[in-house]
Design a protein around this motif. Structure first.
Motif, PDB file in Angstrom:
ATOM      1  N   GLY A 136      27.727  39.170  25.110  1.00 16.23           N
ATOM      2  CA  GLY A 136      27.242  39.249  26.475  1.00 16.23           C
ATOM      3  C   GLY A 136      25.742  39.505  26.504  1.00 16.23           C
TER       4      GLY A 136
ATOM      5  N   VAL B 244      29.018  38.316  30.684  1.00 12.61           N
ATOM      6  CA  VAL B 244      29.868  38.343  29.497  1.00 12.61           C
ATOM      7  C   VAL B 244      30.711  37.073  29.361  1.00 12.61           C
ATOM      8  CG1 VAL B 244      31.656  39.657  28.274  1.00 12.61           C
ATOM      9  CG2 VAL B 244      30.046  40.850  29.744  1.00 12.61           C
TER      10      VAL B 244
ATOM     11  N   GLU C  20      34.083  35.613  28.207  1.00 12.31           N
ATOM     12  CA  GLU C  20      35.420  36.168  28.042  1.00 12.31           C
ATOM     13  C   GLU C  20      36.435  35.037  27.875  1.00 12.31           C
ATOM     14  OE1 GLU C  20      35.667  40.376  30.191  1.00 12.31           O
ATOM     15  OE2 GLU C  20      35.573  38.722  31.629  1.00 12.31           O
ATOM     16  N   SER C  21      37.622  35.407  27.450  1.00 15.30           N
ATOM     17  CA  SER C  21      38.707  34.442  27.291  1.00 15.30           C
ATOM     18  C   SER C  21      40.044  35.165  27.396  1.00 15.30           C
ATOM     19  CB  SER C  21      38.615  33.736  25.937  1.00 15.30           C
ATOM     20  OG  SER C  21      39.724  32.854  25.773  1.00 15.30           O
ATOM     21  N   LYS C  22      41.018  34.450  27.903  1.00 10.32           N
ATOM     22  CA  LYS C  22      42.380  34.985  27.975  1.00 10.32           C
ATOM     23  C   LYS C  22      43.191  34.619  26.735  1.00 10.32           C
ATOM     24  CE  LYS C  22      42.284  34.707  33.031  1.00 10.32           C
ATOM     25  NZ  LYS C  22      42.844  34.062  34.247  1.00 10.32           N
TER      26      LYS C  22
ATOM     27  N   SER D 290      43.324  34.695  22.469  1.00 11.27           N
ATOM     28  CA  SER D 290      42.798  35.387  21.290  1.00 11.27           C
ATOM     29  C   SER D 290      42.034  34.410  20.390  1.00 11.27           C
ATOM     30  CB  SER D 290      43.938  36.030  20.501  1.00 11.27           C
ATOM     31  OG  SER D 290      44.863  35.062  20.045  1.00 11.27           O
TER      32      SER D 290
ATOM     33  N   LEU E   9      36.742  32.647  21.440  1.00 12.73           N
ATOM     34  CA  LEU E   9      35.284  32.687  21.302  1.00 12.73           C
ATOM     35  C   LEU E   9      34.854  32.366  19.876  1.00 12.73           C
ATOM     36  CD1 LEU E   9      34.533  35.861  23.455  1.00 12.73           C
ATOM     37  CD2 LEU E   9      34.045  33.493  24.054  1.00 12.73           C
TER      38      LEU E   9
ATOM     39  N   ILE F 295      37.239  29.540  27.776  1.00 16.09           N
ATOM     40  CA  ILE F 295      36.280  30.641  27.835  1.00 16.09           C
ATOM     41  C   ILE F 295      35.526  30.545  29.154  1.00 16.09           C
ATOM     42  CG2 ILE F 295      35.996  30.978  25.357  1.00 16.09           C
ATOM     43  CD1 ILE F 295      33.523  29.277  25.439  1.00 16.09           C
TER      44      ILE F 295
ATOM     45  N   SER G   5      31.796  36.000  33.126  1.00 18.49           N
ATOM     46  CA  SER G   5      32.079  36.913  34.231  1.00 18.49           C
ATOM     47  C   SER G   5      30.863  37.800  34.478  1.00 18.49           C
ATOM     48  CB  SER G   5      33.307  37.775  33.925  1.00 18.49           C
ATOM     49  OG  SER G   5      33.087  38.580  32.781  1.00 18.49           O
TER      50      SER G   5
ATOM     51  N   LYS H 242      29.427  41.322  35.647  1.00 13.56           N
ATOM     52  CA  LYS H 242      29.871  42.717  35.704  1.00 13.56           C
ATOM     53  C   LYS H 242      28.723  43.613  36.154  1.00 13.56           C
ATOM     54  CE  LYS H 242      33.192  42.114  31.890  1.00 13.56           C
ATOM     55  NZ  LYS H 242      34.410  42.347  32.677  1.00 13.56           N
TER      56      LYS H 242
ATOM     57  N   GLU I 207      35.391  35.303  38.286  1.00 13.62           N
ATOM     58  CA  GLU I 207      35.773  36.624  37.784  1.00 13.62           C
ATOM     59  C   GLU I 207      34.586  37.586  37.872  1.00 13.62           C
ATOM     60  OE1 GLU I 207      38.847  37.310  36.727  1.00 13.62           O
ATOM     61  OE2 GLU I 207      39.604  35.257  36.887  1.00 13.62           O
TER      62      GLU I 207
ATOM     63  N   ASP J 255      38.345  44.797  39.313  1.00 11.69           N
ATOM     64  CA  ASP J 255      38.261  43.345  39.164  1.00 11.69           C
ATOM     65  C   ASP J 255      38.546  42.677  40.507  1.00 11.69           C
ATOM     66  OD1 ASP J 255      37.831  43.406  36.330  1.00 11.69           O
ATOM     67  OD2 ASP J 255      39.963  43.818  36.058  1.00 11.69           O
TER      68      ASP J 255
END
Length: 371
Positions: free
Chosen positions: A1, A48, A50-52, A54, A57, A119, A122, A124, A302, A318
């Motif tokens: 990030g 950042v 991110e990914s849902k 595993s 990235l 990916i 988001s 923050k 997001e 969130d």
């Protein structure tokens, strides 16, 4: 990030909307000296990837590297590449922005399916609290509006499609962002043609190896591959083109403990001469415009706000970004700032006690006069 990302928007106070790549006369508006267009800025605390999934990235990074290796192999085996000055011919292609930026854009199409992105980026924001207690719900709602504005500005600078135009492209998005960045500088009293000091250039080069090929191009007077910058009239005036990187080292106070020898070991010797093009703010804006647009496909809805104490994060809020809601809030805020509407009372009057404008607010002044 990435942290502390400065973003901004330009607001047309006559038509009450933000300028975007689809604003037909945006160049005229940005050059307008009547303050019709106002600058609104914000700083993203944390941007950042991110990914849902595993290891997504890690896999993306590997594929990006493989893609660049393949392009380099093709360039070196193609005789036409040498004639066209293909940047992938260089042994430094992994650290050349002319290779990195198009590679990121090419891979984004594969990784950023809008329905199910592998990916995404988001936005923050971090709110510091004295104790593990959340602020009033109304204040949490205001914080969401604040982060939504940051997200909106990021989308504009990245060339994201507007909801109201259904993605119809009118202007070149990268050139639009470039002009937005230059106008930002001017409105802050900074000349975009101002040469960046040698000491700063050294710091940039020593900490960012991907700038080396660009600095070689500037040193030799070659284009960087972005026409609004490459064709700039400023560089046609020779008196403004002197930038000698060795001047910084020639001063004895800049050379403690043979610092110059350390530099010579880490910096390409071809740079130690008078540069034909200086490093200026326009160069920074040019590359930033391209980098902003390279991430447009990764943008998501997001958003999150992290509430922290000295011991760390104790709550994360969130929520989903809404472009329409953000524009409505911006219009309401600017209308008050322009004195086009009276102030509206807050949902909870006690909030006025901590408002910095409470002594200028007509509503609050009248409220205090009531028996």
């Amino acid at each position: 990030g990435s942290r502390e990302i400065l973003v901004h928007g330009m607001y047309d106070t006559q038509k009450h909307h933000l300028l975007t790549k689809n604003t037909k006369n945006y160049k005229d508006l940005l050059q307008d000296d009547t303050n019709r267009v106002v600058l609104i800025s914000g700083i993203i605390d944390n941007l950042v990837f991110e990914s849902k999934y595993s290891d997504a990235l890690t896999q993306y990074t590997k594929e990006l590297r493989d893609y660049m290796d393949k392009k380099a192999y093709q360039a070196k085996t193609d005789s036409k590449s040498r004639d066209n000055n293909n940047p992938f011919i260089s042994s430094n292609y992994l650290r050349d922005l002319n290779c990195i930026i198009p590679a990121v854009q090419a891979k984004a199409e594969e990784w950023c399916d809008p329905s199910d992105p592998m990916i995404f980026l988001s936005v923050k924001d971090v709110k510091t609290r004295q104790s593990k207690s959340l602020p009033h719900p109304y204040l949490r709602q205001l914080a969401q509006v604040q982060v939504n504005m940051y997200r909106r500005f990021l989308g504009i600078l990245s060339g994201e499609a507007d909801e109201e135009t259904n993605g119809i492209k009118i202007n070149d998005p990268i050139e639009f962002t470039y002009n937005m960045l230059l106008t930002n500088l001017r409105k802050r009293g900074i000349d975009p043609d101002q040469t960046i000091p040698s000491s700063v250039v050294f710091t940039l080069l020593l900490n960012n190896s991907y700038l080396l090929e660009d600095f070689k191009r500037l040193c030799n007077g070659e284009p960087i591959g972005f026409s609004p910058f490459d064709n700039d009239e400023m560089y046609k005036t020779k008196e403004k083109n002197s930038f000698e990187i060795l001047n910084f080292l020639k001063r004895k106070d800049n050379d403690p403990e043979n610092f110059s020898n350390y530099i010579l070991d880490r910096v390409d010797s071809s740079l130690f001469k008078t540069w034909k093009k200086p490093v200026n703010f326009k160069y920074i804006a040019a590359r930033l415009a391209q980098l902003y647009n390279s991430i447009s496909s990764f943008l998501s809805d997001e958003n999150s706000i992290e509430y922290v104490t000295k011991k760390g994060i104790f709550h994360t809020l969130d929520y989903s970004y809404s472009e329409h809601t953000t524009d409505v809030c911006l219009k309401a805020g600017v209308s008050l700032w322009l004195n086009e509407r009276p102030p509206k009372p807050p949902m909870f009057p006690f909030l006025c006690k901590s408002c910095q404008f409470r002594y200028q607010c007509e509503w609050n002044i009248e409220k205090q006069r009531e028996p």
